[in-house]
Design an enzyme around this catalytic site. Structure first.
Site, PDB file in Angstrom:
ATOM      1  N   SER A   1       0.835  -1.187   0.000  1.00 27.62           N
ATOM      2  CA  SER A   1       0.000   0.000   0.000  1.00 27.62           C
ATOM      3  C   SER A   1       0.880   1.250   0.000  1.00 27.62           C
ATOM      4  O   SER A   1       1.729   1.413  -0.874  1.00 27.62           O
ATOM      5  CB  SER A   1      -0.958  -0.044   1.197  1.00 27.62           C
ATOM      6  OG  SER A   1      -1.947   0.961   1.095  1.00 27.62           O
TER       7      SER A   1
ATOM      8  N   GLU B   1      -1.441  -3.266  -8.007  1.00 26.55           N
ATOM      9  CA  GLU B   1      -2.682  -3.583  -7.288  1.00 26.55           C
ATOM     10  C   GLU B   1      -3.236  -2.297  -6.711  1.00 26.55           C
ATOM     11  O   GLU B   1      -2.531  -1.296  -6.611  1.00 26.55           O
ATOM     12  CB  GLU B   1      -2.414  -4.588  -6.158  1.00 26.55           C
ATOM     13  CG  GLU B   1      -1.418  -4.126  -5.108  1.00 26.55           C
ATOM     14  CD  GLU B   1      -1.994  -3.217  -4.031  1.00 26.55           C
ATOM     15  OE1 GLU B   1      -3.222  -3.286  -3.780  1.00 26.55           O
ATOM     16  OE2 GLU B   1      -1.242  -2.425  -3.451  1.00 26.55           O
TER      17      GLU B   1
ATOM     18  N   HIS C   1      -4.533  -5.848  -1.440  1.00 26.58           N
ATOM     19  CA  HIS C   1      -5.133  -5.559  -0.144  1.00 26.58           C
ATOM     20  C   HIS C   1      -6.061  -6.660   0.347  1.00 26.58           C
ATOM     21  O   HIS C   1      -6.645  -6.541   1.433  1.00 26.58           O
ATOM     22  CB  HIS C   1      -5.926  -4.250  -0.214  1.00 26.58           C
ATOM     23  CG  HIS C   1      -5.073  -3.016  -0.204  1.00 26.58           C
ATOM     24  ND1 HIS C   1      -4.274  -2.645  -1.271  1.00 26.58           N
ATOM     25  CD2 HIS C   1      -4.895  -2.065   0.747  1.00 26.58           C
ATOM     26  CE1 HIS C   1      -3.654  -1.508  -0.967  1.00 26.58           C
ATOM     27  NE2 HIS C   1      -4.011  -1.143   0.241  1.00 26.58           N
TER      28      HIS C   1
END
Length: 320
Positions: free
Chosen positions: A120, A215, A285
């Site tokens: 992230s 992602e 995630h």
């Protein structure tokens, strides 16, 4: 050790790190929003045979961050300079690392030899390490939420420890309609929003002949397409061997989309990007996530129903 870990990994850890690897917890981005989450995550790590050193202060928050900018920088340096630390694990993502990038000495962090782990927002630190110091890092689980879930993911934990305890790591996945190919190159990428935010900065590496993995979460397919086109227009995709799409969940379609969904977006990318686009990478995630070694040498082999991604040439836990 926690029953989530398979026997081979348990034996490898006990044989090479009988006292247990030392995991440092740092919060370079956000704080844990759930009371007791940090303590719960630490207990999970300890149950898996780890020693844990918490460099965060759960009672200290600064705005939406885990601490002030200076304090978060100090956490990173303290963990990197601690001679006993093996792994530097991010508490969570969110936002905050972008503010720290100009103040970080990436050569110093890389020279510590620590295994930096997160995803992230942590992508910003990982790309800075690769761009500024040529250093590898691990895009993998974070304390929150991967070590605090009511039902821990055996896939996530076993994949993580398998990657960190072996000199090479292979991920296999089932995926329909992917192109057939066999390529090798430097594996790089991470969170797509963070990568696009780094375009034009000194913290985004210039990788020729690489394998790009991306992602994101809560990003509608049109926003994913827009970010991928930004990378294309910035010249980041021309020399890549392949693009691997990971988990892109959490978005909501509406009647206004008129049939435009993730599948249609992927079809558009495949028709307009100068590089093969593959789907199905268990990375992102979601609850079940693979660990990727960013900066490693990777081989990608794909056919119409499955693919494998093998990473090698990286420092493992037992080398550190």
């Amino acid at each position: 050790m926690n029953s989530q870990l398979n026997q081979d990994i348990r034996q490898a850890l006990l044989a090479n790190k009988p006292e247990g690897p030392l995991v440092a917890i740092v919060s370079p981005s956000g704080y844990a929003p759930i009371p007791g989450a940090v303590e719960r995550g630490i207990a999970t790590l300890q149950a898996q045979g780890c020693r844990v050193r918490n460099f965060t202060d759960t009672a200290s928050r600064f705005q939406r961050f885990g601490a002030s900018d200076d304090a978060r920088i100090a956490q990173l340096y303290a963990a990197a300079q601690d001679p006993e630390v093996d792994i530097v694990l991010a508490l969570r993502g969110g936002y905050g690392l972008t503010r720290l990038l100009p103040e970080l000495d990436f050569s110093q962090l890389a020279a510590s030899g620590k295994l930096f782990v997160g995803h992230s927002d942590f992508t910003a630190l990982q790309m800075g390490l690769l761009a500024q110091a040529g250093a590898m890092s691990f895009s993998g689980p974070m304390l929150c939420d991967d070590f605090v879930r009511d039902e821990l993911s055996g896939y996530t934990l076993n994949n993580f420890w398998q990657c960190l305890t072996q000199p090479a790591h292979t991920i296999t996945a089932q995926a329909d309609n992917n192109p057939q190919l066999q390529v090798t190159g430097t594996l790089w990428g991470g969170n797509l929003a963070m990568l696009t935010h780094l375009v034009g900065s000194p913290w985004l590496p210039k990788i020729d002949g690489g394998i790009l993995c991306v992602e994101d979460i809560n990003e509608h397919p049109y926003r994913v397409e827009r970010m991928m086109l930004q990378l294309l227009h910035a010249g980041m995709l021309d020399e890549q061997q392949a693009v691997l799409l990971g988990d892109f969940s959490g978005y909501r379609l509406s009647d206004y989309d008129n049939g435009y969904d993730f599948t249609q977006m992927v079809a558009y990318l495949r028709a307009h990007l100068p590089v093969p686009v593959l789907t199905g990478l268990p990375f992102g995630h979601g609850r079940d996530k693979a660990t990727l070694v960013l900066g490693s040498r990777a081989e990608l082999v794909s056919d119409s129903v499955s693919f494998s991604l093998t990473m090698s040439g990286y420092r493992s836990l037992f080398d550190s």
